[in-house]
Enzyme design. Structure first.
Site, short mmCIF file in Angstrom:
data_model
loop_
_atom_site.label_atom_id
_atom_site.label_comp_id
_atom_site.label_asym_id
_atom_site.label_seq_id
_atom_site.Cartn_x
_atom_site.Cartn_y
_atom_site.Cartn_z
N HIS A 63 -10.67 27.73 24.90
CA HIS A 63 -11.09 28.59 23.78
C HIS A 63 -12.53 28.33 23.36
O HIS A 63 -13.02 27.20 23.40
CB HIS A 63 -10.12 28.48 22.60
CG HIS A 63 -10.06 27.16 21.89
ND1 HIS A 63 -10.86 26.85 20.82
CD2 HIS A 63 -9.27 26.07 22.08
CE1 HIS A 63 -10.57 25.63 20.38
NE2 HIS A 63 -9.61 25.13 21.13
N ASP A 173 -14.02 20.26 20.80
CA ASP A 173 -12.80 21.08 20.88
C ASP A 173 -13.22 22.52 20.63
O ASP A 173 -13.48 22.89 19.50
CB ASP A 173 -11.81 20.58 19.81
CG ASP A 173 -10.63 21.53 19.60
OD1 ASP A 173 -10.38 22.37 20.47
OD2 ASP A 173 -9.97 21.40 18.56
N GLU A 201 -8.38 30.59 18.66
CA GLU A 201 -7.34 29.59 18.89
C GLU A 201 -7.05 28.81 17.62
O GLU A 201 -5.91 28.50 17.31
CB GLU A 201 -7.78 28.62 20.01
CG GLU A 201 -6.66 27.74 20.56
CD GLU A 201 -6.46 26.43 19.80
OE1 GLU A 201 -5.43 25.77 20.03
OE2 GLU A 201 -7.30 26.07 18.96
N GLU A 202 -8.11 28.51 16.87
CA GLU A 202 -7.98 27.64 15.70
C GLU A 202 -7.25 28.30 14.53
O GLU A 202 -6.91 27.65 13.56
CB GLU A 202 -9.36 27.15 15.24
CG GLU A 202 -10.14 26.35 16.27
CD GLU A 202 -9.52 24.99 16.58
OE1 GLU A 202 -8.48 24.65 15.99
OE2 GLU A 202 -10.07 24.29 17.44
N HIS A 312 -11.69 17.93 14.37
CA HIS A 312 -12.19 19.15 13.72
C HIS A 312 -13.33 18.85 12.75
O HIS A 312 -13.51 19.54 11.77
CB HIS A 312 -11.05 19.87 13.00
CG HIS A 312 -10.15 20.59 13.95
ND1 HIS A 312 -9.02 21.27 13.54
CD2 HIS A 312 -10.20 20.75 15.29
CE1 HIS A 312 -8.42 21.79 14.59
NE2 HIS A 312 -9.11 21.49 15.67
#
Lengths: 340, 343, 332
Positions: A63, A173, A201-202, A312
């Site tokens: 992603h 990420d 995606e998140e 994150h």
């Protein structure tokens, strides 16, 4: 690989605002691809022919989006109130730098100086509703001349190599997965592959739903950055996985029980080729795999991730060696698919 | 027919999630004159299409849900009905009039203990749903005979005008928006379109949105707009999360909304001098748009919301001007779409 | 079919979510004589087809069970676990378990946490190993374990692990054995990964594209002392016809059809409103352009504990209701 990863990490791309990342990847991969398209959800879907024709059989997915903030209102004094796009631990927000909107207006997440707080206040993390972004505006009008409601904010963090082959950057990420796919696309492939650079995606693996539906693969390999907590304060069973100990092979998480046979294949490939591998020792999170697996009549899904500390947050950390080994193992996996 | 009369007709019927038949029948009568073809699907969704006649035309799907929040009978004790509530504020249930949806319908009142039998402490507490019963004035035997387990119930509430511009009723969430869709189709009557226009009155939004989801999967539209209500501003609402009544519909902005779709709504509002507000949603919009966006290969999605006060109560309030503005905005959005628009 | 014998085979076959191979082989063997075609799909759903020219009916009973999965092996040889499905840690303390390779264990806990606050991650499995090294010879991270509790008949009831949902697998098998003549196109699906979020039924339903979908599952019985009334079905009162659960509101016409079939054929039926939990009926309903969906359930006590209980008359009522619906006249 490392330069590509560093470049990718520095681009801005909160969920559904992946434009910069998509444009960059597109420019990198177009010379090597047989077809490139962007779908209604913003996914970049790249098809590249390999030595063996297989059509849509094999899909790889990483992603493009990262977590970020979104401006929800502006106070009369010109400060921006915001919400979180994707899962953000608000402890890491205090005193961080961001850029706001397409103009990349610099801002900081302000907080009352510790001298002015009470002993009680110091015990707790401020609520999200108490936090604000300061862009140096004198009032609401001046702020609104610079930003709009709905502008998204990206963390400011440079990509720096440090320590023993470690990388500090934002958005590892999942730019690490994107970097692996960009590098694979530059190579001659043993079999046709569809590379999905997915969006959103998140906020619930949303881009992957659409991409998997249109591609309809038989097998999908999801390349991810996954949470690691190998800090001394935690007992080993809570540390999840360990940067520097090799690619993490997916077997189960909060969203997916991964294909057992493909897991074993990845494990065998790693062992036969002298690559380290590891498993997560704690069940959490989810990947695009959860959307892909249950598409139409079902897809066999497997996954390969880099262990990422402070996942994150603006300053996340991974091992460069892990990322390189992820590329090597993904390459071996594609070859194994070609040989089937 | 005026929007106010349409609303009164739509809100008069009881149609909780899963049992929308009555609302669908009323809506069908209102929709049929505006469409080329109207049908219901297996789940009870009401769909109408107005074709533009151009070969290979793209498809626009406008959605508003026809279901409303409700209660479900789960048992009978001494003639009183035990029930479960879906999406209902339990604090306002005691002494509430409800309609028990059997044929013919029964009147019911949510029983409440008089204050003089309660302790001072209990008087401060809102009773939980599991401790409440609906009184239908029947004996145990008679209630068992007439009211099967699983029977749905809705609020019993009159349609009232409130002041000069606002109306009050149950189920304005989301029939106010369905009325806006009917009005949109009416405004578009004389216009040439470049898209096939689908108007959906969906079922089961309040229980997760399966209705809009399957219709989107079946029709496979290129664009969709979920039209739903959002919170109107009241003295006790947080200013950031509630919208001005009469300030026009709110255009959703965030990951659930395709950016060019939201932009097009804002631009059309500016061009046509229609007031609009912006609603920033960092997660799910909490509307059918959430499911519709990821149907099939993914659909370009917008969410448009009409401000409504006291959501999920029998005294929901909307401003008629906001409905008209929403309809004008959707009409302006639709004209030229297919020729213009897209990425 | 010998009901108790087959039930014992079904509940003792290994098949936690994601590892349903063994149970699917047992079911395949039992189903073989009764259907035209048996296939497995990508996720492992076992699909038994009895061909017909009429409307397509999909019955779905999930064959996976809840369980635990090894996530880490501690220094002292205790196995740390994660949950496969809705595991209540308090309800399974000191339950015997087994891994697929035969390794046995006992569920115990981290004594640092009060029982009331126990989470699955506070549970451990004691597999009798003296230390990590010994434990690693017996099992590996990622290995699932299932409850190894006995199956007993008690009066007209049966107590056993994994009646959720092996009793429904038995219901489908018994119905398949005694199907009436019909044109309906019948699919009996034994689905995977229901307990981790009704994942298998979703892909099976997409491939089958049925006109009607019926989930056959257990439902919570509302007849324990001081019940909180989160459900409506009672043990011994017949087949429970699903009006709604957390995953769907059944098609009202289908509910009335099933109730009427019960009346007509003298099968005891009751209406079932379940306020917690979902079933395969949810994803089936949401398939493609929408499917007319509902459920037939066996009322069950102590669901998701290591010993669940159902009434055998209810099981027979469910078999008969499945048979009646399978042979009923339906529109496409």
């Amino acid at each position: 690989m490392i330069e590509t990863l560093k470049t990718l990490c520095c681009l801005s791309g909160p969920s559904s605002y992946e434009d910069q990342v998509r444009d960059y990847i597109r420019s990198r991969v177009e010379p090597y691809a047989d077809s490139v398209r962007v779908d209604a959800l913003g996914n970049l879907i790249v098809f590249k022919r390999g030595a063996k024709a297989a059509g849509n059989k094999l899909m790889l997915c990483a992603h493009m989006d990262e977590v970020g903030l979104i401006v929800k209102s502006v106070t009369d004094e010109g400060y921006l109130k915001f919400g979180c796009v994707g899962g953000i631990d608000r402890r890491i927000l205090l005193g961080k730098r961001v850029t706001v909107g397409e103009k990349a207006t610099p801002g900081v997440i302000g907080l009352k100086a510790i001298h002015l707080t009470t002993a009680e206040e110091r015990k707790d993390v401020p609520k999200l509703s108490d936090l604000y972004i300061d862009i140096g505006a004198k009032d609401k009008d001046e702020a609104l001349a610079q930003v709009e409601l709905g502008d998204v904010c990206t963390f400011v963090s440079d990509a720096v190599e440090f320590g023993d082959r470690m990388l500090k950057a934002k958005a590892i990420d999942d730019r690490v997965g994107c970097a692996v796919m960009v590098k694979l696309l530059e190579e001659d492939l043993p079999i046709d592959c569809t590379f999905v650079f997915s969006t959103m995606e998140e906020v619930g693996t949303r881009g992957a739903f659409g991409a998997a539906f249109s591609v309809t693969p038989e097998v999908a390999l999801v390349l991810e950055g996954t949470t690691s907590a190998d800090i001394p304060a935690l007992k080993p069973e809570r540390q999840v996985c360990w940067p520097g100990k090799g690619p993490v092979l997916s077997w189960m998480d909060g969203g997916t029980i991964y294909d057992r046979e493909l897991f074993q294949l990845l494990r065998d490939l790693a062992e036969q080729n002298g690559l380290p591998w590891q498993m997560k020792h704690y069940l959490s999170g989810g990947t695009d795999g959860q959307a892909i697996q249950r598409t139409k009549a079902g897809v066999r899904v497997t996954g390969l991730s880099a262990a990422v500390r402070y996942l994150h947050a603006p300053n996340s950390v991974c091992s460069i060696t892990d990322a390189e080994q992820m590329l090597a193992l993904a390459r071996l996996f594609i070859r194994a698919m070609a040989e089937r | 027919m005026e929007t106010e009369q349409i609303l009164e007709r739509l809100c008069a019927v009881g149609a909780p999630s899963g049992f929308e038949g009555a609302a669908v029948r009323t809506a069908k009568d209102l929709l049929e004159p505006l469409m080329d073809e109207v049908w219901t699907d297996r789940l009870g969704n009401l769909v109408g299409v107005r074709r533009c006649g151009k070969p290979g035309a793209k498809k626009l799907l406008l959605d508003a849900h026809l279901d409303e929040v409700g209660l479900t009978v789960t048992g009978i004790k001494d003639g009183f009905l035990r029930f479960t509530a879906n999406g209902v504020d339990h604090r306002m249930l005691p002494d509430r009039e409800v309609t028990v949806l059997i044929n013919p319908p029964l009147l019911g009142v949510v029983a409440c203990l008089p204050p003089h039998v309660l302790s001072a402490e209990d008087r401060e507490k809102a009773p939980e749903v599991k401790d409440l019963f609906v009184d239908v004035g029947l004996s145990q035997e008679e209630a068992e005979r007439r009211v099967p387990i699983g029977t749905p119930m809705t609020y019993r509430a009159a349609f009232t005008r409130l002041g000069k511009r606002q109306v009050c009723a149950k189920a304005l969430d989301d029939r106010a928006c369905y009325a806006a869709l009917l009005r949109t189709a009416e405004l578009l009557r004389g216009s040439t379109l470049d898209v096939d226009l689908y108007v959906l009155g969906s079922v089961c939004e309040e229980t997760g949105g399966v209705g809009a989801k399957v219709v989107t999967q079946a029709i496979a539209p290129d664009f969709c707009v979920a039209v739903d209500v959002t919170h109107g501003r009241t003295p006790d609402s947080p200013k950031d999360e509630a919208f001005v009544m009469g300030g026009g519909p709110a255009v959703g902005i965030g990951p659930n909304m395709t950016r060019w779709m939201a932009r097009r709504l804002l631009d059309k509002g500016a061009a046509e001098n229609i007031p609009v507000q912006k609603e920033i949603m960092e997660r799910s919009s909490g509307t059918n748009g959430w499911g519709m966006q990821i149907a099939n290969e993914g659909v370009a999605t917008a969410v448009l919301s009409i401000p409504l006060k006291y959501m999920h109560t029998p005294v929901e309030v909307v401003e008629l001007g906001d409905i008209e503005d929403a309809a004008r905005l959707l009409a302006a959005f639709t004209v030229g779409l297919g020729k213009e628009g897209a990425q | 079919m010998d009901m108790m014998n087959d039930l014992t085979r079904l509940v003792s076959a290994f098949g936690p979510s994601g590892a349903e191979k063994e149970i699917s082989q047992v079911i395949e063997e039992l189903a073989q004589p009764y259907v035209d075609e048996i296939s497995r799909d990508t996720l492992g759903n076992l699909i038994c087809h009895k061909k017909g020219s009429g409307p397509k009916i999909m019955f779905s009973a999930h064959m996976d069970s809840i369980g635990l999965v090894a996530t880490h092996i501690g220094e002292k040889g205790f196995v740390h676990v994660g949950a496969l499905g809705g595991v209540d840690p308090k309800a399974i303390l000191y339950t015997p378990v087994r891994f697929q390779n035969g390794t046995k264990g006992l569920v115990c806990r981290n004594l640092g946490v009060e029982v009331e606050k126990l989470k699955v991650t506070d549970l451990r499995i004691d597999i009798g190993a003296a230390n990590r090294e010994e434990a690693e010879k017996l099992i590996r991270v990622g290995d699932p374990a299932v409850y190894a509790t006995p199956t007993e008949q008690m009066g007209n009831r049966v107590a056993s692990p994994y009646l959720d949902d092996r009793i429904a697998c038995l219901v489908l098998l018994m119905a398949m054995e005694r199907l009436e003549e019909t044109d309906n196109d019948l699919y009996f699906v034994f689905s995977v990964q229901e307990e981790v979020g009704t994942r298998g039924a979703r892909t099976a339903a997409w491939a089958i594209a049925p006109d009607y979908g019926i989930a056959v599952d257990v439902t919570m019985a509302d007849d324990q002392p001081d019940s909180k009334h989160a459900a409506t079905a009672l043990c011994g009162k017949g087949a429970a016809v699903k009006v709604m659960d957390r995953s769907l509101i059944s098609s009202p016409a289908l509910v009335e059809k099933l109730m009427a079939l019960g009346e007509e054929k003298g099968i005891p039926v009751q209406r079932d409103v379940l306020q917690s939990g979902g079933t395969d009926a949810g994803p089936i309903q949401a398939t493609r352009g929408g499917v007319c969906a509902g459920g037939i359930s066996i009322p069950c006590r102590y669901i998701h504990s290591s010993t669940e209980m159902v009434d055998l008359d209810d099981v027979c009522a469910c078999v008969n209701l499945v048979r009646a619906f399978a042979a009923s006249k339906l529109e496409k």
